[in-house]
Design a protein around this motif. Structure first.
Motif, short mmCIF file in Angstrom:
data_model
loop_
_atom_site.label_atom_id
_atom_site.label_comp_id
_atom_site.label_asym_id
_atom_site.label_seq_id
_atom_site.Cartn_x
_atom_site.Cartn_y
_atom_site.Cartn_z
N VAL A 1 0.83 -1.21 0.00
CA VAL A 1 0.00 0.00 0.00
C VAL A 1 0.86 1.26 0.00
O VAL A 1 0.60 2.21 -0.74
CB VAL A 1 -0.94 0.00 1.23
N LEU A 2 1.90 1.26 0.83
CA LEU A 2 2.69 2.48 1.03
C LEU A 2 3.59 2.81 -0.17
O LEU A 2 4.08 3.93 -0.27
CB LEU A 2 3.54 2.35 2.29
N GLN A 3 3.79 1.87 -1.06
CA GLN A 3 4.62 2.14 -2.24
C GLN A 3 4.10 3.33 -3.03
O GLN A 3 4.87 4.10 -3.60
CB GLN A 3 4.68 0.91 -3.14
N ARG A 4 2.78 3.52 -3.03
CA ARG A 4 2.16 4.58 -3.82
C ARG A 4 1.60 5.70 -2.93
O ARG A 4 0.75 6.46 -3.36
CB ARG A 4 1.05 4.00 -4.70
N ARG A 5 2.07 5.77 -1.70
CA ARG A 5 1.61 6.81 -0.78
C ARG A 5 2.77 7.75 -0.45
O ARG A 5 3.94 7.43 -0.64
CB ARG A 5 1.08 6.18 0.51
N MET A 6 2.43 8.90 0.10
CA MET A 6 3.44 9.90 0.44
C MET A 6 4.46 9.36 1.44
O MET A 6 5.65 9.67 1.37
CB MET A 6 2.76 11.15 1.00
N ALA A 7 4.00 8.53 2.38
CA ALA A 7 4.90 8.01 3.41
C ALA A 7 5.98 7.09 2.83
O ALA A 7 7.10 7.03 3.33
CB ALA A 7 4.11 7.25 4.47
N GLU A 8 5.63 6.33 1.80
CA GLU A 8 6.52 5.44 1.05
C GLU A 8 6.89 4.15 1.79
O GLU A 8 7.09 3.12 1.17
CB GLU A 8 7.80 6.16 0.62
N ASN A 9 7.04 4.18 3.12
CA ASN A 9 7.43 2.97 3.83
C ASN A 9 6.93 3.01 5.27
O ASN A 9 6.52 4.06 5.78
CB ASN A 9 8.94 2.75 3.80
N GLU A 10 6.98 1.84 5.92
CA GLU A 10 6.45 1.72 7.29
C GLU A 10 7.23 2.59 8.28
O GLU A 10 6.65 3.15 9.22
CB GLU A 10 6.51 0.26 7.73
N GLU A 11 8.55 2.71 8.07
CA GLU A 11 9.36 3.49 8.99
C GLU A 11 8.89 4.94 9.05
O GLU A 11 8.83 5.55 10.12
CB GLU A 11 10.84 3.43 8.57
N SER A 12 8.53 5.49 7.89
CA SER A 12 8.06 6.88 7.85
C SER A 12 6.74 7.04 8.60
O SER A 12 6.52 8.05 9.28
CB SER A 12 7.88 7.33 6.39
N VAL A 13 5.88 6.03 8.48
CA VAL A 13 4.59 6.08 9.17
C VAL A 13 4.80 6.11 10.68
O VAL A 13 4.24 6.96 11.38
CB VAL A 13 3.71 4.86 8.79
N PHE A 14 5.62 5.20 11.18
CA PHE A 14 5.84 5.13 12.63
C PHE A 14 6.61 6.35 13.14
O PHE A 14 6.40 6.79 14.28
CB PHE A 14 6.55 3.83 13.00
N ARG A 15 7.49 6.88 12.31
CA ARG A 15 8.22 8.09 12.70
C ARG A 15 7.25 9.26 12.90
O ARG A 15 7.36 10.02 13.86
CB ARG A 15 9.27 8.42 11.64
N LEU A 16 6.29 9.38 11.99
CA LEU A 16 5.28 10.43 12.11
C LEU A 16 4.40 10.20 13.34
O LEU A 16 4.12 11.14 14.10
CB LEU A 16 4.41 10.48 10.85
N LEU A 17 3.98 8.96 13.55
CA LEU A 17 3.13 8.66 14.71
C LEU A 17 3.86 8.96 16.02
O LEU A 17 3.25 9.46 16.98
CB LEU A 17 2.69 7.19 14.67
N ASP A 18 5.16 8.65 16.07
CA ASP A 18 5.94 8.94 17.28
C ASP A 18 6.01 10.44 17.54
O ASP A 18 5.92 10.90 18.68
CB ASP A 18 7.35 8.36 17.15
N LYS A 19 6.18 11.22 16.48
CA LYS A 19 6.22 12.68 16.62
C LYS A 19 4.88 13.21 17.12
O LYS A 19 4.83 14.12 17.96
CB LYS A 19 6.59 13.33 15.28
N LEU A 20 3.80 12.67 16.58
CA LEU A 20 2.47 13.10 17.00
C LEU A 20 2.23 12.75 18.47
O LEU A 20 1.64 13.53 19.22
CB LEU A 20 1.40 12.44 16.13
N LEU A 21 2.71 11.57 18.89
CA LEU A 21 2.54 11.15 20.27
C LEU A 21 3.25 12.12 21.22
O LEU A 21 2.68 12.54 22.23
CB LEU A 21 3.11 9.74 20.45
#
Length: 215
Positions: A182-202
């Motif tokens: 799914v993330l291949q075609r999304r702005m995040a591109e990979n799982e690491e970017s998703v969790f990095r953003l979630l950690d910042k939001l937390l």
């Protein structure tokens, strides 16, 4: 859709253009359309072997049917739930128009009082104006636990199967898991970017959330 994405001759015509895209003198819009078309074919099984294409077709067909059944279960349980009240003290604060609608539902069921449902025109006013906290909780929990209990409309087995189907489809297409697909075609591109953003939001929102809970 599988008949299109797995159409060999259609894919080959697209691939032929894609392979020579640098020499076609395309506009940026045309190039983007060509790239999206080619990638779309590949992400939906066009590069698979004949046997894997058949496997892909079966997996996606089952997933589509399960997704449809999942939605139908939500609709059916939403439509079947009723909160029947007969004490006027239990409906204090609810606007007259909403009470009339609830009374009409009760009347059609051959009952006295008021019937509130999980349908938006009934659920939203009840949650907004109902003064009894326990009754709000009852309807809220009913809405947010739809299709999670044992019975005809239980979606839990469907979710388990859908998760596994998505994983198998992703791996058939060469990805580690469905998230990577799914993330291949999304702005995040990979799982690491998703969790990095979630950690910042937390970090950013947790202190405020704690204060709101206290309030």
């Amino acid at each position: 859709f599988n008949d299109i994405s797995l159409n060999e001759s259609l894919f080959q015509r697209t691939k032929e253009l894609y392979d020579q895209k640098e020499s076609l003198n395309l506009s940026s819009e045309e190039l983007k359309l060509l790239e999206n078309s080619y990638i779309g074919f590949v992400r939906h099984g066009a590069n698979l072997s004949p046997n894997d294409k058949q496997r892909y077709r079966k997996l996606t067909e089952e997933l589509s049917l399960l997704s449809l059944q999942y939605g139908q279960n939500i609709l059916k349980e939403t439509g079947s739930y009723q909160l029947h009240l007969i004490d006027e003290k239990q409906v204090v604060g609810i606007p007259e128009g909403d009470l009339e609608a609830a009374a009409l539902v009760a009347k059609t069921e051959g009952k006295e009082g008021w019937i509130f449902t999980l349908q938006a025109p009934s659920f939203m006013p009840f949650m907004k104006y109902q003064r009894n906290r326990e009754l709000r909780q009852t309807l809220y929990i009913a809405y947010n636990t739809r299709c999670t209990k044992e019975g005809e409309y239980n979606n839990y087995p469907l979710v388990v199967r859908m998760v596994n189907l998505r994983r198998e489809i992703a791996q058939l297409l060469g990805f580690k898991d469905y998230a990577e697909y799914v993330l291949q075609r999304r702005m995040a591109e990979n799982e690491e970017s998703v969790f990095r953003l979630l950690d910042k939001l937390l970090i950013a929102y947790r202190p405020t959330a704690i204060e709101e809970v206290k309030a």
